[in-house]
Design a protein around this motif. Sequence first.
Motif, PDB file in Angstrom:
ATOM      1  N   GLU A  44       0.825  -1.205   0.000  1.00 35.73           N
ATOM      2  CA  GLU A  44       0.000   0.000   0.000  1.00 35.73           C
ATOM      3  C   GLU A  44       0.873   1.274   0.000  1.00 35.73           C
ATOM      4  OE1 GLU A  44      -2.960   0.348  -0.682  1.00 35.73           O
ATOM      5  OE2 GLU A  44      -3.506   2.319   0.099  1.00 35.73           O
ATOM      6  N   ALA A  45       1.989   1.227   0.719  1.00 35.15           N
ATOM      7  CA  ALA A  45       2.836   2.432   0.789  1.00 35.15           C
ATOM      8  C   ALA A  45       3.489   2.728  -0.569  1.00 35.15           C
ATOM      9  CB  ALA A  45       3.914   2.246   1.857  1.00 35.15           C
ATOM     10  N   TYR A  46       3.795   1.678  -1.326  1.00 34.44           N
ATOM     11  CA  TYR A  46       4.355   1.865  -2.678  1.00 34.44           C
ATOM     12  C   TYR A  46       3.306   2.552  -3.561  1.00 34.44           C
ATOM     13  CZ  TYR A  46       6.247   0.316  -7.295  1.00 34.44           C
ATOM     14  OH  TYR A  46       6.728   0.249  -8.594  1.00 34.44           O
ATOM     15  N   ARG A  47       2.071   2.049  -3.476  1.00 33.27           N
ATOM     16  CA  ARG A  47       0.969   2.607  -4.270  1.00 33.27           C
ATOM     17  C   ARG A  47       0.748   4.084  -3.907  1.00 33.27           C
ATOM     18  NH1 ARG A  47      -4.584   3.233  -4.524  1.00 33.27           N
ATOM     19  NH2 ARG A  47      -4.672   3.175  -2.265  1.00 33.27           N
ATOM     20  N   ARG A  48       0.750   4.378  -2.626  1.00 32.30           N
ATOM     21  CA  ARG A  48       0.490   5.761  -2.198  1.00 32.30           C
ATOM     22  C   ARG A  48       1.633   6.696  -2.612  1.00 32.30           C
ATOM     23  NH1 ARG A  48       0.569   5.779   3.006  1.00 32.30           N
ATOM     24  NH2 ARG A  48       0.100   3.643   3.582  1.00 32.30           N
ATOM     25  N   THR A  49       2.861   6.175  -2.527  1.00 34.15           N
ATOM     26  CA  THR A  49       4.009   6.998  -2.939  1.00 34.15           C
ATOM     27  C   THR A  49       3.905   7.342  -4.422  1.00 34.15           C
ATOM     28  OG1 THR A  49       5.457   6.063  -1.270  1.00 34.15           O
ATOM     29  CG2 THR A  49       6.546   6.996  -3.184  1.00 34.15           C
ATOM     30  N   LEU A  50       3.527   6.347  -5.215  1.00 38.20           N
ATOM     31  CA  LEU A  50       3.407   6.598  -6.651  1.00 38.20           C
ATOM     32  C   LEU A  50       2.280   7.573  -6.955  1.00 38.20           C
ATOM     33  CD1 LEU A  50       3.991   3.040  -8.090  1.00 38.20           C
ATOM     34  CD2 LEU A  50       5.355   5.061  -8.637  1.00 38.20           C
ATOM     35  N   ILE A  51       1.145   7.403  -6.280  1.00 39.38           N
ATOM     36  CA  ILE A  51       0.031   8.335  -6.533  1.00 39.38           C
ATOM     37  C   ILE A  51       0.479   9.756  -6.194  1.00 39.38           C
ATOM     38  CG2 ILE A  51      -2.282   9.050  -5.763  1.00 39.38           C
ATOM     39  CD1 ILE A  51      -2.963   6.063  -5.445  1.00 39.38           C
ATOM     40  N   ARG A  52       1.175   9.905  -5.085  1.00 36.72           N
ATOM     41  CA  ARG A  52       1.654  11.241  -4.673  1.00 36.72           C
ATOM     42  C   ARG A  52       2.589  11.814  -5.733  1.00 36.72           C
ATOM     43  NH1 ARG A  52       6.226  13.003  -2.673  1.00 36.72           N
ATOM     44  NH2 ARG A  52       7.078  10.919  -2.454  1.00 36.72           N
ATOM     45  N   GLN A  53       3.596  11.053  -6.106  1.00 35.27           N
ATOM     46  CA  GLN A  53       4.600  11.602  -7.032  1.00 35.27           C
ATOM     47  C   GLN A  53       4.021  11.818  -8.436  1.00 35.27           C
ATOM     48  OE1 GLN A  53       8.668  10.203  -6.910  1.00 35.27           O
ATOM     49  NE2 GLN A  53       8.881  10.416  -9.134  1.00 35.27           N
ATOM     50  N   GLU A  91       2.824  20.117 -23.038  1.00 31.99           N
ATOM     51  CA  GLU A  91       2.758  20.038 -21.561  1.00 31.99           C
ATOM     52  C   GLU A  91       1.378  19.526 -21.138  1.00 31.99           C
ATOM     53  OE1 GLU A  91       5.565  20.216 -20.580  1.00 31.99           O
ATOM     54  OE2 GLU A  91       6.671  21.904 -21.417  1.00 31.99           O
ATOM     55  N   ALA A  92       0.333  19.970 -21.859  1.00 34.49           N
ATOM     56  CA  ALA A  92      -1.014  19.463 -21.546  1.00 34.49           C
ATOM     57  C   ALA A  92      -1.048  17.954 -21.756  1.00 34.49           C
ATOM     58  CB  ALA A  92      -2.049  20.146 -22.435  1.00 34.49           C
ATOM     59  N   GLY A  93      -0.451  17.501 -22.860  1.00 33.17           N
ATOM     60  CA  GLY A  93      -0.416  16.061 -23.143  1.00 33.17           C
ATOM     61  C   GLY A  93       0.315  15.300 -22.043  1.00 33.17           C
ATOM     62  N   HIS A  94       1.434  15.868 -21.558  1.00 34.79           N
ATOM     63  CA  HIS A  94       2.189  15.193 -20.492  1.00 34.79           C
ATOM     64  C   HIS A  94       1.306  15.046 -19.250  1.00 34.79           C
ATOM     65  CE1 HIS A  94       6.220  16.860 -22.276  1.00 34.79           C
ATOM     66  NE2 HIS A  94       5.557  16.082 -23.096  1.00 34.79           N
ATOM     67  N   GLY A  95       0.586  16.124 -18.944  1.00 38.67           N
ATOM     68  CA  GLY A  95      -0.309  16.070 -17.781  1.00 38.67           C
ATOM     69  C   GLY A  95      -1.312  14.931 -17.946  1.00 38.67           C
ATOM     70  N   LEU A  96      -1.854  14.800 -19.159  1.00 38.50           N
ATOM     71  CA  LEU A  96      -2.877  13.771 -19.368  1.00 38.50           C
ATOM     72  C   LEU A  96      -2.294  12.356 -19.287  1.00 38.50           C
ATOM     73  CD1 LEU A  96      -5.098  15.441 -22.121  1.00 38.50           C
ATOM     74  CD2 LEU A  96      -5.326  15.517 -19.641  1.00 38.50           C
ATOM     75  N   TYR A  97      -1.084  12.136 -19.859  1.00 43.70           N
ATOM     76  CA  TYR A  97      -0.516  10.778 -19.722  1.00 43.70           C
ATOM     77  C   TYR A  97      -0.318  10.458 -18.248  1.00 43.70           C
ATOM     78  CZ  TYR A  97       1.961  12.047 -24.177  1.00 43.70           C
ATOM     79  OH  TYR A  97       2.336  12.513 -25.391  1.00 43.70           O
ATOM     80  N   LEU A  98       0.144  11.492 -17.520  1.00 44.33           N
ATOM     81  CA  LEU A  98       0.486  11.250 -16.109  1.00 44.33           C
ATOM     82  C   LEU A  98      -0.762  11.027 -15.260  1.00 44.33           C
ATOM     83  CD1 LEU A  98       3.444  13.756 -15.939  1.00 44.33           C
ATOM     84  CD2 LEU A  98       3.587  11.311 -15.473  1.00 44.33           C
ATOM     85  N   TYR A  99      -1.830  11.783 -15.529  1.00 41.85           N
ATOM     86  CA  TYR A  99      -3.076  11.508 -14.793  1.00 41.85           C
ATOM     87  C   TYR A  99      -3.534  10.081 -15.098  1.00 41.85           C
ATOM     88  CZ  TYR A  99      -3.824  16.384 -13.294  1.00 41.85           C
ATOM     89  OH  TYR A  99      -3.701  17.613 -12.700  1.00 41.85           O
ATOM     90  N   SER A 100      -3.400   9.658 -16.362  1.00 38.34           N
ATOM     91  CA  SER A 100      -3.815   8.290 -16.717  1.00 38.34           C
ATOM     92  C   SER A 100      -2.956   7.268 -15.973  1.00 38.34           C
ATOM     93  CB  SER A 100      -3.686   8.054 -18.224  1.00 38.34           C
ATOM     94  OG  SER A 100      -4.531   8.934 -18.909  1.00 38.34           O
ATOM     95  N   ALA A 101      -1.656   7.540 -15.890  1.00 39.32           N
ATOM     96  CA  ALA A 101      -0.771   6.604 -15.162  1.00 39.32           C
ATOM     97  C   ALA A 101      -1.181   6.535 -13.690  1.00 39.32           C
ATOM     98  CB  ALA A 101       0.691   7.038 -15.294  1.00 39.32           C
ATOM     99  N   ALA A 102      -1.523   7.693 -13.105  1.00 41.75           N
ATOM    100  CA  ALA A 102      -1.945   7.696 -11.690  1.00 41.75           C
ATOM    101  C   ALA A 102      -3.258   6.936 -11.522  1.00 41.75           C
ATOM    102  CB  ALA A 102      -2.083   9.136 -11.177  1.00 41.75           C
ATOM    103  N   GLU A 103      -4.160   7.074 -12.503  1.00 36.39           N
ATOM    104  CA  GLU A 103      -5.468   6.397 -12.407  1.00 36.39           C
ATOM    105  C   GLU A 103      -5.319   4.875 -12.379  1.00 36.39           C
ATOM    106  OE1 GLU A 103      -9.004   8.704 -14.516  1.00 36.39           O
ATOM    107  OE2 GLU A 103      -7.174   8.845 -15.681  1.00 36.39           O
ATOM    108  N   THR A 104      -4.246   4.353 -12.990  1.00 36.81           N
ATOM    109  CA  THR A 104      -4.059   2.890 -12.965  1.00 36.81           C
ATOM    110  C   THR A 104      -3.821   2.379 -11.541  1.00 36.81           C
ATOM    111  OG1 THR A 104      -1.649   2.949 -13.275  1.00 36.81           O
ATOM    112  CG2 THR A 104      -2.988   2.877 -15.282  1.00 36.81           C
ATOM    113  N   LEU A 105      -3.541   3.317 -10.617  1.00 35.50           N
ATOM    114  CA  LEU A 105      -3.288   2.926  -9.225  1.00 35.50           C
ATOM    115  C   LEU A 105      -4.567   2.978  -8.387  1.00 35.50           C
ATOM    116  CD1 LEU A 105       0.042   4.849  -9.167  1.00 35.50           C
ATOM    117  CD2 LEU A 105      -0.124   2.410  -8.603  1.00 35.50           C
ATOM    118  N   GLY A 106      -5.702   3.171  -9.071  1.00 33.09           N
ATOM    119  CA  GLY A 106      -6.983   3.089  -8.371  1.00 33.09           C
ATOM    120  C   GLY A 106      -7.445   4.385  -7.747  1.00 33.09           C
TER     121      GLY A 106
END
Length: 328
Positions: A44-53, A91-106
């Motif tokens: 869980e701490a790995y998941r939370r660290t990734l969501i934060r970063q 930069e907008a595109g980068h934001g969107l890829y990154l939000y999508s990557a964060a969403e994979t963490l639930g």
Amino acid sequence: MYTQGLDQAGKEQREVAETADMLAAFQARIDAEEKIEAKDWMPEAYRRTLIRQISQHAHSEIIGMQPEGNWLTRAPSLKRKAILLAKVQDEAGHGLYLYSAAETLGVSRDQLVGDLLSGKAKYSSIFNYPTLSWADIGAVGWLVDGAAIMNQIPLCRCSYGPYARAMVRVCKEESFHQRQGFEIMLTLCRGTDEQKAMAQDALSRWWWPSLMMFGPNDSESKHSAQSMAWKIKRFTNDELRQKFVDVTVQQAEYLGISVPDKDLRFDESSGHHTFGEIDWQEFMDVIAGNGPCNKQRLEKRQAAHDDGAWVREAAQAYASKQAALAAA
Ligand code: FAQ
């Protein structure tokens, strides 16, 4: 839909209690350089660290559009305007890829955006400084994107697959951004005395905030040790800052402008540049919300979010209709 499925998978796996054996097996996968994927078990701490970063990184890309967007209508030529527009859109595109990557963490996009707008989530300190002249657009590309690349190239090898893969494309685009910024600086430095003075002024104002982008010194960095052990981070904040200084000082010399640090010198024995003390109080003030532009940045993002409500509603209505059709 895809992320809903992941949400469910994530919830189920989080219900499993973490045992010492599970943690050891997870660390063994990390040590063996295996990529961790969205549906894999993770502490869980790995998941939370990734969501934060990852979410802070996404917010930085989105808020980072503002200082440069400020010059879109005032770029000195059509060519400069087209290049800057492309960069801001990247930069907008980068934001969107990154939000999508964060969403994979639930975690949901709404929650992430809500945390940004409420001031709960951080974004990079650098975007709380104003872009006062056209030379600042050169300095942002050269220094800010330069620092971003230094930090992000190692993230292409991050242990979490979706983040690492997003970073590959982001880094290719950041590399173009850095070059366009340096080219603006070069043009100004080869121009009139007044243009060169503008370039110097921009370097003088952006240098120290760029060094702050790498985060607190290692001794003060609360997350580094664990993030390094999990191979989320591959280098410490100070290691990356040093690499950036070593590369960038030579570029400033080529431009013929001075880094605003009286303590800067090349140390023959180590092969590195030693540099002066960063004003950490300024850094703490900026990340606490009291930088020159924090308030303005968040107000503008809130207004853009409110203006976009109809788009979200329309997309939701379309998705509901499609779902109803599919169910019929
Ligand atoms: N600003 O323990 P550490 C870009 C916070 S993208 C604000 O060392 P960590 C592209 C940190 O979150 C730029 N806060 O933390 C572009 C933590 O607070 P928390 C963004 C900062 O995570 C160019 C606390 O201090 N890049 O520029 C900053 O191990 C042009 C303790 O710090 C990324 O996000 C800061 N500078 O290391 C766009 C890269 N530094 O969360 C538009 C990914 C630290 O406990 C135009 N992120 N903090 O409340 C990372 O690599 C890491 O998260 C670090 C910080 C290195 C930023």
